[in-house]
Design a protein around this motif. Structure first.
Motif, PDB file in Angstrom:
ATOM      1  N   UNK A   1     -46.052  10.272   1.859  1.00  0.00           N
ATOM      2  CA  UNK A   1     -46.825   9.169   2.426  1.00  0.00           C
ATOM      3  C   UNK A   1     -47.746   9.672   3.537  1.00  0.00           C
ATOM      4  N   UNK A   2     -47.244  10.626   4.315  1.00  0.00           N
ATOM      5  CA  UNK A   2     -48.077  11.240   5.356  1.00  0.00           C
ATOM      6  C   UNK A   2     -49.276  11.956   4.746  1.00  0.00           C
ATOM      7  N   UNK A   3     -49.055  12.676   3.652  1.00  0.00           N
ATOM      8  CA  UNK A   3     -50.152  13.380   2.986  1.00  0.00           C
ATOM      9  C   UNK A   3     -51.137  12.393   2.357  1.00  0.00           C
TER      10      UNK A   3
ATOM     11  N   UNK B   1     -38.688  13.388   1.672  1.00  0.00           N
ATOM     12  CA  UNK B   1     -39.791  13.755   0.772  1.00  0.00           C
ATOM     13  C   UNK B   1     -40.780  12.604   0.659  1.00  0.00           C
ATOM     14  N   UNK B   2     -40.260  11.396   0.503  1.00  0.00           N
ATOM     15  CA  UNK B   2     -41.137  10.241   0.337  1.00  0.00           C
ATOM     16  C   UNK B   2     -41.984  10.010   1.598  1.00  0.00           C
ATOM     17  N   UNK B   3     -41.371  10.202   2.766  1.00  0.00           N
ATOM     18  CA  UNK B   3     -42.113  10.047   4.024  1.00  0.00           C
ATOM     19  C   UNK B   3     -43.184  11.122   4.160  1.00  0.00           C
TER      20      UNK B   3
ATOM     21  N   UNK C   1     -40.152  15.064   8.648  1.00  0.00           N
ATOM     22  CA  UNK C   1     -41.068  14.713   7.563  1.00  0.00           C
ATOM     23  C   UNK C   1     -42.474  15.253   7.813  1.00  0.00           C
ATOM     24  N   UNK C   2     -42.867  15.372   9.117  1.00  0.00           N
ATOM     25  CA  UNK C   2     -44.187  15.924   9.428  1.00  0.00           C
ATOM     26  C   UNK C   2     -44.217  17.433   9.181  1.00  0.00           C
ATOM     27  N   UNK C   3     -43.115  18.111   9.534  1.00  0.00           N
ATOM     28  CA  UNK C   3     -43.050  19.553   9.245  1.00  0.00           C
ATOM     29  C   UNK C   3     -43.065  19.796   7.741  1.00  0.00           C
ATOM     30  N   UNK C   4     -42.366  18.929   7.018  1.00  0.00           N
ATOM     31  CA  UNK C   4     -42.335  19.061   5.566  1.00  0.00           C
ATOM     32  C   UNK C   4     -43.716  18.764   4.975  1.00  0.00           C
TER      33      UNK C   4
END
Length: 250
Positions: free
Chosen positions: A59-61, A54-56, A15-18
């Protein structure tokens, strides 16, 4: 001092790479503040990822201050917070460890001293706290590929991340500790100035300078995702081992 191998980008959670990919795409298209993103389903198809991932990532962004969630309406680009003063740089602020990883270099730190003391009136003014409040202070040398690059003086309100007082910063990144704090403290933009000058005798000794080598002295006041000041740092770089680069836009 043991040098720990860097963790490559492929070792980051998916999710961080995405999140990094989506952030790059958003910056590439230069979307306007408030612009709506495609639906999570459409994003999942575009990036070949599950909706949970995608949701994670979204949320990171949001934690980085780049997106806002709209109840029942999806996601939109956040309005960038403006620096409190000066012409600070907006966007993601990278620490020394982040930059080393980005460039594939081996980084290590030697902590010269660290501790907690009362903030002075001037420090309290810059860091939006009160004089006498607990301030975490650290002096350390930063190395790249076993060559000393910089002498760094960090000052932060202890309240933003109390774990700083007991963390071994020879093996931990200061910015990682800030990101892990509760609530999280994400360095988002900074007021930054740099000047060339002659090194002091103490700086020459610590930076192993012999001969007529100038230093680049940088002062950085870093703000979090809520536009609150969280870090005041002064860095003295060896002028023969450091180059300052910046992109200027209208």
């Amino acid at each position: 001092m043991e040098t720990r191998p860097l963790v490559g980008p492929d070792a980051l959670p998916l999710y961080l790479r995405l999140a990094d990919r989506i952030e790059e795409d958003l910056r590439a298209v230069n979307g306007a503040d408030g612009a709506r993103l495609p639906s999570e389903r459409q994003l999942a198809e575009r990036y070949d990822a599950s909706r949970v991932t995608i949701r994670a990532a979204l949320a990171e962004l949001r934690e980085r201050g780049l997106l806002v969630s709209l109840p029942a309406r999806g996601w939109a680009i956040a309005a960038a917070p403006k620096p409190r003063g000066g012409t600070g740089t907006a966007g993601r602020v990278l620490g020394f460890t982040d930059l080393a990883q980005q460039r594939g270099l081996t980084m290590r730190s030697r902590v010269l001293s660290s501790g907690v003391r009362p903030a002075t009136v001037r420090e309290a003014e810059l860091l939006n706290t009160v004089a006498g409040a607990d301030l975490f202070e650290m002096f350390r040398l930063r190395y790249l590929n076993n060559m000393v690059i910089a002498l760094e003086h960090n000052r932060l309100p202890l309240a933003v991340a109390p774990a700083m007082a007991t963390t071994d910063f020879t093996v931990r990144s200061l910015y990682d500790v800030l990101r892990e704090a509760s609530p999280t403290q994400r360095p988002h933009y900074a007021d930054y100035s740099v000047e060339a000058r002659i090194a002091t005798d103490d700086e020459r000794a610590k930076l192993e300078i012999t001969g007529p080598v100038p230093i680049l002295a940088a002062t950085q006041l870093t703000f979090n995702q809520e536009a609150a000041p969280i870090e005041l740092t002064i860095q003295a770089y060896r002028g023969d081992r450091y180059t300052f680069r910046a992109s200027i836009t209208d």
